[in-house]
Design an enzyme around this catalytic site. Structure first.
Site, PDB file in Angstrom:
ATOM      1  N   HIS A  70       2.772   3.297  15.833  1.00 44.34           N
ATOM      2  CA  HIS A  70       1.618   2.840  16.596  1.00 44.34           C
ATOM      3  C   HIS A  70       1.587   3.392  18.015  1.00 44.34           C
ATOM      4  CE1 HIS A  70       4.189   0.009  18.855  1.00 44.34           C
ATOM      5  NE2 HIS A  70       4.849  -0.074  17.716  1.00 44.34           N
ATOM      6  N   ASP A  71       0.394   3.684  18.483  1.00 46.34           N
ATOM      7  CA  ASP A  71       0.125   4.023  19.885  1.00 46.34           C
ATOM      8  C   ASP A  71       0.742   5.344  20.338  1.00 46.34           C
ATOM      9  OD1 ASP A  71      -1.257   1.445  20.474  1.00 46.34           O
ATOM     10  OD2 ASP A  71       0.739   0.617  20.119  1.00 46.34           O
ATOM     11  N   GLY A  79       7.088   3.616  18.517  1.00 42.18           N
ATOM     12  CA  GLY A  79       5.794   3.403  19.146  1.00 42.18           C
ATOM     13  C   GLY A  79       5.690   3.954  20.544  1.00 42.18           C
TER      14      GLY A  79
END
Length: 294
Positions: free
Chosen positions: A122-123, A140
């Protein structure tokens, strides 16, 4: 240009397909997905949800793209994944969407090669012309700049920045920011800057004069017995410090030292008042209690 869609493929009614797409057997395309022109989705690949896939992308067999973040802070909020043009996602690779506290998006640039079994969490923000080799795992909030190369079976700690045209050697464990234009090797505490990425600089057609200036800057930073602050001061006072490549190298080093680049942002993980951005900044907002990241 006519689309080729295998009858066994499952495509959600809200998905939008471009022209000339090739969708193989048992492909699953979920809701709120946009597939660019001439994209190829190989058998058993899965575009989960809220994903924009650029033109001429190639998603290989078994890849899962746009899945939920594997992050305890994720509460089901709407977040996105963007993949640029002509990027290839290899066999059984996984690329997750963003989180609300991380800027709400994951992004992979154009002309990237993401090889088999890679995980992009994520991200993450991945630049253009980036190569990530088989079985490497990105946690992340990682930022990889344009034209960097991450070799096979590399582990990258969350919030790390990997600079442009750098090269991470196989089986390394990266837990600190990597400056541009260098080769790093080793696992965690032993992961060190070894030398300039000369082959990468030549391939990217960096001017000969700038390569010479980078050699001199590298010697001052990493070979002579200067402290980091002394080396930065020497280069700032030197004519080579005005070279755009040397200046970019110094800017990265200063950003990491001053705590404004990604790895330093880990200290905000437990701060309920901040959103952590993968671009290297924090945004003040009210947030629910944060749990530990992956």
């Amino acid at each position: 240009m006519k689309n080729r869609i295998h009858p066994s493929a499952s495509i959600h009614p809200t998905a939008v397909l471009g022209e000339g797409v090739d969708i193989g057997p048992f492909v699953v395309i979920g809701p709120e997905v946009k597939i660019g022109d001439r994209a190829r989705l190989m058998p058993h690949s899965h575009i989960v949800t809220r994903t924009v896939l650029g033109n001429d992308c190639h998603i290989c067999t078994g890849a899962v793209v746009g899945g939920d973040p594997q992050d305890l802070k994720f509460r089901g909020e709407p977040t996105d994944l963007y993949i640029g043009d002509r990027t290839r996602i290899g066999e059984f690779a996984t690329v997750n969407r963003g989180t609300g506290v991380g800027g709400s998006k994951t992004k992979v640039g154009s002309d990237c090669m993401i090889m088999a079994y890679v995980h992009i969490a994520h991200d993450c923000i991945i630049g253009n012309n980036v190569v990530i080799t088989n079985s490497s795992q990105l946690a992340g909030h990682i930022h990889i700049e344009d034209q960097a190369w991450v070799s096979g079976s590399v582990l990258v700690h969350h919030f790390v920045t990997i600079g442009s045209m750098s090269f991470v050697a196989p089986c390394s464990g990266v837990a600190v920011d990597i400056p541009p234009y260098v080769i790093v090797e080793g696992f965690r505490d032993s992961c060190k800057v070894r030398t300039l990425n000369m082959e990468g600089l030549k391939r990217r057609q960096v001017p000969h004069e700038s390569i010479g200036n980078l050699k001199r800057a590298f010697k001052i930073l990493y070979r002579e017995k200067n402290t980091r602050d002394e080396a930065i001061a020497i280069l700032n006072d030197s004519p080579i410090g005005t070279d755009p490549y040397v200046k970019n190298l110094l800017d990265h080093i200063v950003a990491a030292r001053n705590g404004v680049q990604n790895r330093a942002l880990e200290r905000y993980r437990a701060d309920k008042s901040r959103t952590i951005s993968s671009s290297g900044s924090t945004v003040i907002v009210a947030k629910d209690e944060l749990a530990d990241d992956e």
